[in-house]
Design a protein around this motif. Structure first.
Motif, mmCIF file in Angstrom:
data_model
loop_
_atom_site.group_PDB
_atom_site.id
_atom_site.type_symbol
_atom_site.label_atom_id
_atom_site.label_comp_id
_atom_site.label_asym_id
_atom_site.label_seq_id
_atom_site.Cartn_x
_atom_site.Cartn_y
_atom_site.Cartn_z
ATOM 1 N N GLN A 195 -7.766 -4.077 -4.596
ATOM 2 C CA GLN A 195 -6.265 -3.613 -4.716
ATOM 3 C C GLN A 195 -6.478 -2.128 -4.834
ATOM 4 O OE1 GLN A 195 -3.981 -5.475 -7.546
ATOM 5 N NE2 GLN A 195 -4.466 -7.514 -6.569
ATOM 6 N N LEU A 196 -5.871 -1.357 -4.052
ATOM 7 C CA LEU A 196 -5.636 0.152 -4.175
ATOM 8 C C LEU A 196 -7.179 0.717 -3.894
ATOM 9 C CD1 LEU A 196 -2.569 0.596 -6.265
ATOM 10 C CD2 LEU A 196 -2.710 0.786 -3.787
ATOM 11 N N ASN A 197 -7.455 1.391 -5.283
ATOM 12 C CA ASN A 197 -9.030 2.098 -5.027
ATOM 13 C C ASN A 197 -9.800 1.494 -5.987
ATOM 14 O OD1 ASN A 197 -8.346 4.083 -3.011
ATOM 15 N ND2 ASN A 197 -7.205 5.354 -4.369
ATOM 16 N N LYS A 198 -9.290 0.458 -6.769
ATOM 17 C CA LYS A 198 -10.266 -0.424 -7.523
ATOM 18 C C LYS A 198 -11.364 -0.925 -6.955
ATOM 19 C CE LYS A 198 -6.383 -2.042 -10.042
ATOM 20 N NZ LYS A 198 -5.668 -3.207 -10.665
ATOM 21 N N LEU A 199 -12.654 -1.143 -7.585
ATOM 22 C CA LEU A 199 -13.966 -1.462 -6.956
ATOM 23 C C LEU A 199 -13.850 -3.145 -6.506
ATOM 24 C CD1 LEU A 199 -16.511 -0.406 -9.373
ATOM 25 C CD2 LEU A 199 -15.709 0.618 -7.361
ATOM 26 N N ASN A 225 1.775 -4.720 3.330
ATOM 27 C CA ASN A 225 1.223 -4.501 1.770
ATOM 28 C C ASN A 225 0.049 -5.123 1.390
ATOM 29 O OD1 ASN A 225 3.205 -2.591 0.977
ATOM 30 N ND2 ASN A 225 4.729 -4.382 0.594
ATOM 31 N N SER A 226 -0.397 -6.167 2.444
ATOM 32 C CA SER A 226 -1.777 -7.067 2.287
ATOM 33 C C SER A 226 -1.976 -7.504 3.378
ATOM 34 C CB SER A 226 -1.712 -7.975 1.176
ATOM 35 O OG SER A 226 -0.886 -9.142 1.584
ATOM 36 N N VAL A 227 -3.575 -7.317 3.737
ATOM 37 C CA VAL A 227 -4.066 -8.077 4.934
ATOM 38 C C VAL A 227 -5.381 -9.090 4.512
ATOM 39 C CG1 VAL A 227 -5.430 -7.773 7.263
ATOM 40 C CG2 VAL A 227 -3.329 -6.002 6.315
ATOM 41 N N SER A 228 -5.441 -10.086 5.065
ATOM 42 C CA SER A 228 -6.422 -11.008 4.795
ATOM 43 C C SER A 228 -7.046 -11.799 6.152
ATOM 44 C CB SER A 228 -6.287 -11.932 3.627
ATOM 45 O OG SER A 228 -5.532 -12.858 4.150
ATOM 46 N N ALA A 229 -8.435 -12.041 6.060
ATOM 47 C CA ALA A 229 -8.842 -12.851 7.039
ATOM 48 C C ALA A 229 -10.005 -13.548 6.440
ATOM 49 C CB ALA A 229 -9.083 -12.175 8.209
ATOM 50 N N PHE A 230 -10.471 -14.691 7.141
ATOM 51 C CA PHE A 230 -11.625 -15.328 6.849
ATOM 52 C C PHE A 230 -12.683 -14.819 7.765
ATOM 53 C CE2 PHE A 230 -8.733 -18.358 5.017
ATOM 54 C CZ PHE A 230 -9.234 -18.497 3.678
ATOM 55 N N SER A 268 -9.745 -9.755 1.656
ATOM 56 C CA SER A 268 -8.332 -9.429 1.622
ATOM 57 C C SER A 268 -8.573 -7.934 0.973
ATOM 58 C CB SER A 268 -7.572 -10.365 0.836
ATOM 59 O OG SER A 268 -8.062 -10.277 -0.635
ATOM 60 N N ILE A 269 -7.244 -7.292 1.358
ATOM 61 C CA ILE A 269 -7.087 -5.799 0.971
ATOM 62 C C ILE A 269 -5.485 -5.665 0.585
ATOM 63 C CG2 ILE A 269 -6.830 -4.930 3.352
ATOM 64 C CD1 ILE A 269 -8.383 -2.811 2.113
ATOM 65 N N THR A 270 -5.115 -5.043 -0.343
ATOM 66 C CA THR A 270 -3.741 -4.757 -0.895
ATOM 67 C C THR A 270 -3.591 -3.367 -1.089
ATOM 68 O OG1 THR A 270 -3.628 -7.275 -1.981
ATOM 69 C CG2 THR A 270 -2.054 -5.530 -2.478
ATOM 70 N N ALA A 271 -2.454 -2.884 -0.515
ATOM 71 C CA ALA A 271 -2.145 -1.321 -0.730
ATOM 72 C C ALA A 271 -0.721 -1.291 -0.188
ATOM 73 C CB ALA A 271 -3.068 -0.654 -0.173
ATOM 74 N N ASN A 272 -0.126 -0.148 -0.719
ATOM 75 C CA ASN A 272 1.327 0.198 -0.317
ATOM 76 C C ASN A 272 1.348 0.857 1.150
ATOM 77 O OD1 ASN A 272 2.846 -1.234 -2.383
ATOM 78 N ND2 ASN A 272 2.576 0.836 -3.448
ATOM 79 N N ASN A 273 2.232 0.190 1.940
ATOM 80 C CA ASN A 273 2.181 1.171 3.074
ATOM 81 C C ASN A 273 0.829 1.150 3.985
ATOM 82 O OD1 ASN A 273 5.166 1.620 2.983
ATOM 83 N ND2 ASN A 273 4.458 3.123 1.308
ATOM 84 N N ILE A 274 0.432 0.066 4.232
ATOM 85 C CA ILE A 274 -0.713 -0.259 5.420
ATOM 86 C C ILE A 274 -0.103 -0.285 6.738
ATOM 87 C CG2 ILE A 274 -2.665 -1.596 6.084
ATOM 88 C CD1 ILE A 274 -2.685 -2.747 3.469
ATOM 89 N N TYR A 275 -0.503 0.484 7.383
ATOM 90 C CA TYR A 275 -0.114 0.906 9.076
ATOM 91 C C TYR A 275 -1.270 0.301 9.937
ATOM 92 C CZ TYR A 275 4.325 2.976 8.188
ATOM 93 O OH TYR A 275 5.554 3.340 7.786
ATOM 94 N N ASN A 334 -7.957 -17.106 10.717
ATOM 95 C CA ASN A 334 -6.671 -17.161 10.017
ATOM 96 C C ASN A 334 -6.352 -15.534 9.464
ATOM 97 O OD1 ASN A 334 -7.188 -19.716 10.195
ATOM 98 N ND2 ASN A 334 -6.404 -20.146 8.155
ATOM 99 N N PHE A 335 -6.126 -14.712 10.388
ATOM 100 C CA PHE A 335 -5.599 -13.453 10.013
ATOM 101 C C PHE A 335 -4.136 -13.595 9.287
ATOM 102 C CE2 PHE A 335 -3.638 -9.387 11.114
ATOM 103 C CZ PHE A 335 -4.771 -8.533 10.818
ATOM 104 N N ARG A 336 -4.119 -12.688 8.199
ATOM 105 C CA ARG A 336 -2.867 -12.892 7.717
ATOM 106 C C ARG A 336 -2.272 -11.629 6.988
ATOM 107 N NH1 ARG A 336 -1.698 -15.287 2.408
ATOM 108 N NH2 ARG A 336 0.184 -16.272 2.578
ATOM 109 N N PHE A 337 -1.071 -11.242 7.367
ATOM 110 C CA PHE A 337 -0.816 -9.847 6.589
ATOM 111 C C PHE A 337 0.772 -10.298 5.920
ATOM 112 C CE2 PHE A 337 0.510 -10.089 11.433
ATOM 113 C CZ PHE A 337 1.952 -9.742 11.392
ATOM 114 N N CYS A 338 1.070 -9.594 4.876
ATOM 115 C CA CYS A 338 2.249 -9.753 4.198
ATOM 116 C C CYS A 338 3.056 -8.464 4.112
ATOM 117 C CB CYS A 338 1.937 -10.246 2.588
ATOM 118 S SG CYS A 338 1.107 -11.997 2.848
ATOM 119 N N LEU A 339 4.381 -8.589 4.212
ATOM 120 C CA LEU A 339 5.287 -7.179 3.966
ATOM 121 C C LEU A 339 5.468 -7.104 2.560
ATOM 122 C CD1 LEU A 339 7.772 -8.504 6.636
ATOM 123 C CD2 LEU A 339 5.750 -7.123 7.088
#
Length: 192
Positions: free
Chosen positions: A7-11, A117-122, A165-172, A187-192
């Protein structure tokens, strides 16, 4: 199952999970390449616009280049091909079809028509795999890593089809990169 999250710039962390996703599954639509809604998990108690899209890859033909098939759902792929892996080291998570970076191996990009705001995949990879998220100006805003290969039937401590998975604001856009390696996404997934 192992889950990698950033999430954001966390490890980035890899932790044991029993399919505990950070996403609101109440507002998810699974969509096909032909623009059809395959399955919905929308809360019947209220009408809301789905906030997450999960791509059903099963309508894609084996070795079909994947670029604009999911454009109507808000994502365009670059350097992507649909495959049905014959190599047992790269099993699909669900169904038979997965995405792989090609023709340039080890790289795949997804560009979103509207910020997410988030993207994930297996993912299953033959090398360390880096998932990077970028803003509108192509500036890196978040990054997470699958630290090593996770092929099936290998001595890897990480199982195949690990949720990245990755989460951040305004992923383009996001990129998946396995330097000098091969990987598959399911299972590519993205959330608004």
């Amino acid at each position: 199952m192992v889950q990698a999250t950033l999430q954001l710039n966390k490890l980035a962390t890899i932790e044991e999970a029993k399919f505990a996703l950070d996403f609101n599954i109440q507002n998810e639509i699974k969509v096909s390449a032909w623009g059809e809604q395959v399955e919905s998990a929308i809360n019947a108690g209220r009408v809301t616009v789905p906030t997450c899209i999960c791509l059903d890859l099963e309508d894609l033909k084996c070795f079909e280049p994947v670029e604009r098939q999911y454009e109507r759902w808000g994502v365009i792929f670059h350097n992507s091909i649909a495959i049905q892996p014959s190599n047992p080291a790269f099993p699909a998570y669900s169904g038979l079809t997965v995405l792989m970076g090609a023709p340039k191996s080890g790289f795949l990009e997804a560009t979103f028509l509207h910020p997410v705001n988030s993207v994930s995949a297996f993912v299953t990879s033959s090398q360390r795999l880096v998932l990077s998220a970028y803003d509108r100006d192509q500036q890196l805003i978040a990054q997470t890593t699958l630290p090593s290969a996770n092929l099936a039937n290998s001595d890897s401590a990480i199982s195949p089809n690990t949720l990245l998975s990755i989460t951040a604001n305004n992923i383009y856009s996001v990129t998946f990169c396995a330097f000098d390696g091969q990987f598959t996404l399911d299972n590519f997934r993205f959330c608004l």
